[in-house]
Design an enzyme around this catalytic site. Structure first.
Site, PDB file in Angstrom:
ATOM      1  N   SER A 164       0.704  -0.941   0.190  1.00  0.00           N
ATOM      2  CA  SER A 164      -0.178   0.008  -0.303  1.00  0.00           C
ATOM      3  C   SER A 164       1.497   1.150  -0.104  1.00  0.00           C
ATOM      4  CB  SER A 164      -0.575  -0.247   1.089  1.00  0.00           C
ATOM      5  OG  SER A 164      -1.557  -1.193   1.084  1.00  0.00           O
ATOM      6  N   HIS A 223      14.798  48.407  18.687  1.00  0.00           N
ATOM      7  CA  HIS A 223      14.843  47.754  20.912  1.00  0.00           C
ATOM      8  C   HIS A 223      13.334  48.126  20.648  1.00  0.00           C
ATOM      9  CE1 HIS A 223      18.780  46.814  20.816  1.00  0.00           C
ATOM     10  NE2 HIS A 223      19.117  47.170  20.462  1.00  0.00           N
ATOM     11  N   SER A 232     -16.211  47.274  16.102  1.00  0.00           N
ATOM     12  CA  SER A 232     -15.888  46.056  17.685  1.00  0.00           C
ATOM     13  C   SER A 232     -17.528  46.607  17.908  1.00  0.00           C
ATOM     14  CB  SER A 232     -15.234  47.217  18.597  1.00  0.00           C
ATOM     15  OG  SER A 232     -15.681  47.461  19.971  1.00  0.00           O
TER      16      SER A 232
END
Length: 471
Positions: free
Chosen positions: A135, A183, A309
Site C-alpha cells: 500500500s 529595540h 467593535s
C-alpha cells in the site's frame, strides 16, 4: 437544538471546512479524501499500463483499454469517490467491506473495467492490478502527486500575488520618510517603501526555497521492505529497479533508490520547513503592520457595513493582519509537527504516519488563509504621511548619528561623547543641535553641512534600495 446536516458548513468540526470553506476551496482537489482517492487510482492505473509494456508480463492492452484506464482518474467523479468509500466501509458490487482504503481502490478499478464496454474480459486483468505492490508504494506516490500541485498551483501563486503587492507598495512609497525603531526606540529614519521592499525581497527568496523543494519530491516503488522481493520472485529477469525509476519519473517525481517499506519523507519535510520559512516572514510582516497601524503611521480603508467593535463604533481594527498571524502560527505548529513526525518510522514500517499525513491539507489550509488575509490587509492600508512627518520632526535626536559621524570624519575624537551628552535620555529640540553646531570649532562648510541635516531628510539611499526589488 435541531441537528444540522453533516454537509452544512455550520456543522463542520474544523473551521477550514466550515467558516473558511470558501477560502480553502482551491485546495480541495489536493487536500480532500476524494483527492487522495483519485491520486491512488492514478498510481494504480498507470502502474497497470506500465506493467503491460513489459515483455515479460503476459498481458496486452488495446488502445481503448488503455484509454479506459486513464479515464478512471482523468474523469474521476464524486460518485467514484463514494463507491471507493462504500467498498472500504460497507462493501459494494458484490465485494465485502475491505476496511482498507487502498484495497478498496483495487476493487474499484476492477468494477470500472468490468463496466467498460471497451474492455474485453476484464477479469484477465484482475491479478495485475496492484501486482507486487504494498500500500505504501501507492500512498507515497499519491501524497506527492497531491502535495506538488497544491503548493505549485495554489500556495505559490497566492504568495507571488502577495509579493507583487509588497513590490507595488515599495515603489509607490519609496521616498516616504518614516521614523525607524530599533529595540522599540526611535532610530535612524527609513522610508515606508524601503521597509516594504525588505519584506518583498525576503518573501521572494522564501518562495524560491519552496519551489526548490517541490522540484525535489521523490517517489518509491520497491515493495513491502524496499527490496523488490515480490517482483523479483515473480520475474527475476526483469530489471525492476530500472522499471521503478522509469515509472516514478514518468509521474513527475524523482526516484527514491533506497527505502524500507516507507519512502523516507525527508523530501516532504523539506517542503514543510520551506513553507514555515515563508510563514515566518509573513508573520513578522503582520506584526509590523499591526504596530504601524497602532502608531497611526498607517490608516485603513473602511468597508461599508463592516463592524469593528460590538461596543465601540469608531473602531477600524487590523483584523486581516491579526487573522493572518493567527492562521500562519497555527500552520507553522502543524508544519513543524508534520516535518518532525513523518521522517521517523519504527524499523521497516509502522502505520502512525498514515493518519498524520491526512492532516497535510489542514496545514496548507491555514497557510492559504494566512496568505489571503495578509493580502487583504495590504489592500486596505493607506500610509499617513502627516503623522510620519510629525513624528520625525518631534524626534530630532535621530540626527545625532549623522552629526557624530560627520564630526568623526573631521577628526573630532570626542564626537560620539559630545552628541551623547546632548541627547541620551533627554528631550531635545532641533535648536539644541543648532546651538551645538555654533559652538563647534569646524570649517564653515562643515557647519553648513550640519545645519542642513533634518530628520525627514536623513534616510540615506533608502529610496534607491527599493530598486533592488524586481517587479
Amino acid at each position: 437544538m435541531t441537528e444540522l446536516p453533516r454537509s452544512d458548513p455550520l456543522a463542520a468540526v474544523s473551521p477550514l471546512d466550515g467558516r473558511y470553506a470558501r477560502r480553502t476551496a482551491p485546495l480541495s482537489p489536493y487536500a480532500s479524501e476524494s483527492g487522495l482517492m483519485r491520486a491512488r487510482v492514478h498510481v494504480e492505473a498507470d502502474y497497470l499500463l506500465a506493467l503491460a509494456d513489459l515483455d515479460a508480463v503476459p498481458i496486452e492492452l488495446s488502445d481503448a483499454e488503455s484509454t479506459t484506464l486513464r479515464e478512471t482518474y482523468e474523469s474521476f467523479k464524486a460518485e467514484d469517490a463514494r463507491l471507493i468509500k462504500e467498498l472500504e466501509v460497507d462493501g459494494a458490487a458484490g465485494y465485502t467491506a475491505t476496511n482498507h482504503d487502498v484495497k478498496a481502490v483495487e476493487y474499484f478499478l476492477r468494477i470500472k473495467l468490468d463496466d467498460s464496454e471497451a474492455v474485453d474480459d476484464a477479469e484477465r486483468l484482475y491479478p495485475w492490478i496492484h501486482f507486487g505492490l504494498t500500500s505504501e508504494d501507492v500512498n507515497n506516490l499519491a501524497h506527492r502527486l497531491l502535495v506538488k500541485p497544491a503548493v505549485e498551483t495554489v500556495l505559490v501563486p497566492t504568495l507571488q500575488d502577495l509579493r507583487d503587492e509588497l513590490v507595488d507598495l515599495a515603489h509607490e512609497h519609496s521616498d516616504l520618510s518614516m521614523l525607524a525603531r530599533t529595540h522599540g526606540q526611535p532610530a535612524t529614519p527609513t522610508t515606508f517603501g524601503k521597509e516594504m521592499a525588505v519584506y518583498a525581497s525576503r518573501l521572494g527568496k522564501a518562495i524560491g526555497r519552496v519551489q526548490a523543494t517541490t522540484d525535489d519530491l521523490s517517489g518509491k516503488l520497491a515493495g513491502a521492505s524496499g527490496t523488490y522481493a515480490a517482483h523479483h520472485a515473480a520475474y527475476p529477469d526483469v530489471d525492476w529497479q530500472a522499471f521503478s525509476e522509469s515509472f516514478v519519473t514518468d509521474l513527475g517525481l524523482d526516484h527514491t533508490e533506497l527505502a524500507t517499506q516507507v519512502n523516507p519523507c525527508d523530501d516532504l519535510s523539506a517542503v514543510f520547513d520551506a513553507l514555515r520559512g515563508v510563514n515566518n516572514v509573513l508573520t513578522d510582516m503582520d506584526r509590523d503592520m499591526w504596530l504601524y497601524i497602532s502608531d497611526r503611521y498607517l490608516g485603513q480603508q473602511t468597508v461599508k457595513g463592516e463592524t469593528g467593535s460590538s461596543t465601540m463604533p469608531h473602531k477600524v481594527n487590523p483584523i486581516d493582519f491579526e487573522n493572518s498571524e493567527g492562521n500562519l502560527s497555527k500552520a507553522n505548529s502543524d508544519l513543524t509537527f508534520l516535518a518532525d513526525y513523518i521522517t521517523t518510522s519504527r524499523l521497516q514500517r509502522d502505520l502512525s504516519d498514515s493518519t498524520v499525513k491526512r492532516n497535510i491539507g489542514a496545514a496548507f489550509g491555514h497557510c492559504l488563509i494566512g496568505y489571503k488575509k495578509a493580502q487583504a490587509g495590504l489592500d486596505k492600508i493607506v500610509p499617513n504621511e502627516q503623522v510620519m512627518t510629525e513624528e520625525l520632526e518631534a524626534t530630532p535626536e535621530i540626527i545625532g548619528e549623522a552629526v557624530q559621524t560627520i564630526l568623526r570624519r573631521e577628526g573630532d575624537t570626542d564626537a560620539y561623547e559630545r552628541v551623547k551628552d546632548l541627547t541620551r535620555g533627554k528631550h531635545v529640540t532641533i535648536e539644541d543641535f543648532y546651538d551645538l553646531f555654533e559652538s563647534l570649532d569646524v570649517d564653515e562648510s562643515v557647519r553648513e553641512e550640519l545645519l542642513a541635516l533634518t530628520p525627514t531628510g536623513y534616510t540615506g539611499v533608502a529610496d534607491e534600495l527599493v530598486d533592488q526589488v524586481d517587479d
